[in-house]
Design an enzyme around this catalytic site. Structure first.
Site, PDB file in Angstrom:
ATOM      1  N   SER A 192      61.263 -26.587  17.289  1.00  0.00           N
ATOM      2  CA  SER A 192      61.632 -26.040  18.618  1.00  0.00           C
ATOM      3  C   SER A 192      61.380 -27.195  19.854  1.00  0.00           C
ATOM      4  O   SER A 192      61.662 -28.430  19.687  1.00  0.00           O
ATOM      5  CB  SER A 192      60.957 -24.875  18.910  1.00  0.00           C
ATOM      6  OG  SER A 192      61.133 -24.109  20.116  1.00  0.00           O
ATOM      7  N   ASP A 222      70.668 -20.358  15.263  1.00  0.00           N
ATOM      8  CA  ASP A 222      69.668 -20.778  16.165  1.00  0.00           C
ATOM      9  C   ASP A 222      69.920 -20.897  17.682  1.00  0.00           C
ATOM     10  O   ASP A 222      70.841 -21.966  17.782  1.00  0.00           O
ATOM     11  CB  ASP A 222      68.778 -21.854  15.504  1.00  0.00           C
ATOM     12  CG  ASP A 222      67.449 -22.019  16.102  1.00  0.00           C
ATOM     13  OD1 ASP A 222      67.313 -21.420  17.103  1.00  0.00           O
ATOM     14  OD2 ASP A 222      66.494 -23.065  15.647  1.00  0.00           O
ATOM     15  N   HIS A 282      65.799 -18.635  14.826  1.00  0.00           N
ATOM     16  CA  HIS A 282      64.999 -19.861  15.473  1.00  0.00           C
ATOM     17  C   HIS A 282      63.558 -19.752  14.428  1.00  0.00           C
ATOM     18  O   HIS A 282      62.837 -20.907  14.833  1.00  0.00           O
ATOM     19  CB  HIS A 282      64.639 -19.599  16.825  1.00  0.00           C
ATOM     20  CG  HIS A 282      63.962 -20.771  17.405  1.00  0.00           C
ATOM     21  ND1 HIS A 282      64.503 -22.218  17.338  1.00  0.00           N
ATOM     22  CD2 HIS A 282      62.850 -21.152  18.120  1.00  0.00           C
ATOM     23  CE1 HIS A 282      63.670 -23.000  17.853  1.00  0.00           C
ATOM     24  NE2 HIS A 282      62.589 -22.255  18.458  1.00  0.00           N
TER      25      HIS A 282
END
Length: 601
Positions: free
Chosen positions: A423, A487, A580
């Site tokens: 991320s 995602d 995610h």
């Protein structure tokens, strides 16, 4: 963790903004930096209200100029946009009309919705930020309360009535993060990891390196997931589960947020004559409003020679502060000699050689196991005689990690290093070597084995991508990013004709069946659009069903608990959020049915 999207601190750049400070104690008025050659764009959701957003939506935004009093949408854009007035190159323009007298381009419909959605989302995050944080504290406490008392409600109740209730303590080596509860796996892929490390390092000098080694990729995603934990949990897993050497845990200072919000840890495969050093940055925390605000922030700062870079990520590394834009120039112009390799010890302490057990360097001595000591440091660095480092830099993630890495590379002559993150941690992972290149740290970059990121957002424009590819693709690729299915975060910030945030480097894309493809860009690069909604929701249903059956299909290691299943159920509403999670990235690496023809290792 990293963020440049804190709405509470207000930055003003025009007299007509009318912006007040809603959070921090001071409001910084930015002087006109155009004369000094700075190029930047800052989107400020706090610059106007709902009425201004509505007027921005319905008015013609092609009329009026910045400061020209022309009326129309330009007036409302000026409330939300702060920018330099210097003309940009025509190539790779990223921003609204930079380089002309108007603050907006002619791509009205293309960018208007992008800006409005960004502002609305960040305003909502700003309003619910504190409740979001409180909810996160409560959820983490309850999850740990449950896990510390048998893992189910019956055991919890039994312990309560019998007086045996165990109260979890935050920052202890048993207090697990929300991410850790989503995926409880801590052990690495079952393979001879040390042999693979040695082979990877030996082969890294070849011009044609084949196959992305699953064990090494698995190591990177597990290290990226581990970065979400506190320093004591990180050390415990590195030492006792991975049988490796825990080096240090950093809390980096973010001047814009006025807090130590950037976490990163370093480990090596062994304490003496190490072959591999891993640097892992922490990513988006589920209940951190600043992290999510940064994901929807399109503000950028242009670095000469490199290109335009996401401003929030630079702030997370401690390389500037949008409240005073000139600080970016001040920090980024410091070259490789700007900070010497020595570092001062903080009150928390650092790992000393005397603490290493003589028979097994990965095992700490008994006195290191106390609750009061852990190899954790609030980053500090010494200055040099040639060019003093700005005060803020003494505590930042970039300079702290760079200093420690220099020492490690000097100590371990054969070691190479890998940078990784999930991320926002992935964004910081690729920007770290980017700034090393900017600072001409040639010796350090020669020791870079690779950069591997997971679910990474875009960090800059095409010019930045070309710069990095020219340095990381020869003689063999050293950077790739892994993207799982739908995602949401890799599709941010937006990539269209106005906001030219671009991905670069090799992309390993895994679909919902964990089939791997090597692509230049993940499918549906902007994620949004009515035509994609039905496939996304159908896929979310499939992922929920698969989550319930993973244990029977792939074995107990892939069993998903109730908390992960709950997130998949939430994904029925917002598919990109559920996708995610590190869970599917670990599964992708371990279950991927097709390997790319080439990878960085």
């Amino acid at each position: 963790m990293p963020s440049g999207g804190r709405d509470e601190q207000v930055t003003t750049g025009r007299d007509d903004d009318g912006v007040g400070d809603s959070g921090n104690s001071t409001t910084t008025t930015n002087t006109n930096t155009s004369s000094s050659g700075l190029k930047y764009l800052i989107i400020r959701p706090e610059g106007g209200g709902i009425k201004d957003l509505f007027n921005l939506l319905i008015t013609n935004n092609s009329t009026g100029g910045a400061g020209g009093g022309g009326g129309g949408g330009a007036i409302y854009y000026n409330k939300f946009i702060q920018q330099s007035s210097i003309s940009n190159d025509n190539d790779d323009q990223m921003g609204m009309g930079i380089g002309g007298p108007t603050p907006i381009s002619n791509n009205n419909d293309d960018h208007r919705w992008v800006i409005i959605v960004s502002i609305i989302v960040r305003k909502i995050i700003g309003v619910f930020g504190k409740p979001m944080e409180w909810c996160g504290y409560l959820v983490e406490f309850l999850l740990n309360l449950l896990s510390h008392n048998g893992g189910n409600l019956f055991s919890l109740f039994l312990n309560l009535v019998t007086g045996k209730l165990v109260i979890p303590h935050r920052d202890s080596d048993t207090f697990i993060s929300t991410i850790g509860h989503l995926d409880g796996r801590v052990d690495l892929y079952n393979g001879d990891i040390f042999t693979r490390f040695q082979n990877a390092i030996q082969h890294s000098k070849e011009t044609s390196t084949q196959v992305g080694d699953r064990a090494l990729m698995d190591f990177c995603i597990m290290a990226s997931k581990l970065a979400y934990e506190n320093a004591k949990v990180v050390r415990n897993i590195v030492v006792h589960h991975w049988k490796m050497h825990f080096v240090e845990f950093f809390n980096g200072w973010n001047e814009f947020q006025k807090e130590r919000s950037t976490q990163v840890f370093i480990l090596s495969d062994k304490p003496v004559d190490a072959n591999l050093i891993i640097i892992s940055f922490r990513g988006t925390e589920p209940f951190d409003p600043d992290d999510w605000s940064t994901d929807f922030d399109y503000s950028w700062y242009e670095i000469p020679k490199l290109g335009k870079v996401h401003m929030g990520f630079l702030e997370a590394l401690g390389l500037g502060n949008r409240a005073e834009v000139s600080t970016f120039q001040e920090y980024l112009q410091i070259g490789g000699d700007g900070v010497k390799g020595t570092s001062q010890q903080s009150e928390v302490g650092a790992f000393k050689p005397s603490m290493v057990h003589p028979s097994n360097g990965s095992e700490p001595a008994t006195d290191f196991d106390s609750e009061d000591t852990v190899n954790q440091r609030d980053t500090e660095e010494s200055t040099c005689k040639k060019k003093p480092m700005p005060i803020m830099g003494e505590m930042t993630a970039y300079y702290g990690v760079r200093s420690r890495l220099k020492n490690l590379l000097d100590e371990h002559k054969n070691a190479k290093f890998v940078v990784t993150g999930h991320s926002l941690g992935g964004a910081l992972a690729i920007l770290f070597p980017t700034i090393l290149l900017l600072h001409e740290e040639k010796e350090m970059m020669q020791r870079l084995l690779g950069v591997c990121t997971f679910g990474q957002p875009r960090v800059g424009d095409r010019k930045l991508g070309r710069f990095m590819e020219s340095h990381l693709n020869h003689p063999s690729p050293k950077y790739f990013r892994v993207v799982y299915c739908n995602d949401l975060v890799p599709r941010l910030p937006y990539d269209n004709k106005t906001f030219l945030f671009k991905h670069f480097g090799m992309c390993l894309y895994y679909d919902s069946k964990y089939v791997e493809q090597e692509v230049e860009e993940e499918p549906n690069k902007n994620y949004f659009g009515m035509r994609y909604l039905i496939p996304e929701y159908v896929n979310a249903v499939w992922e929920l069903i698969r989550g319930l059956t993973m244990e029977y299909t792939y074995g107990k290691d892939y069993k998903e608990g109730w908390f992960r299943i709950l997130l998949r159920a939430i994904g029925l509403g917002v598919p990109g959020i559920s996708a995610h999670s590190p869970t599917d990235y670990i599964n992708s690496v371990r279950l991927g049915r097709k390997q790319a023809a080439a990878a960085i290792w």
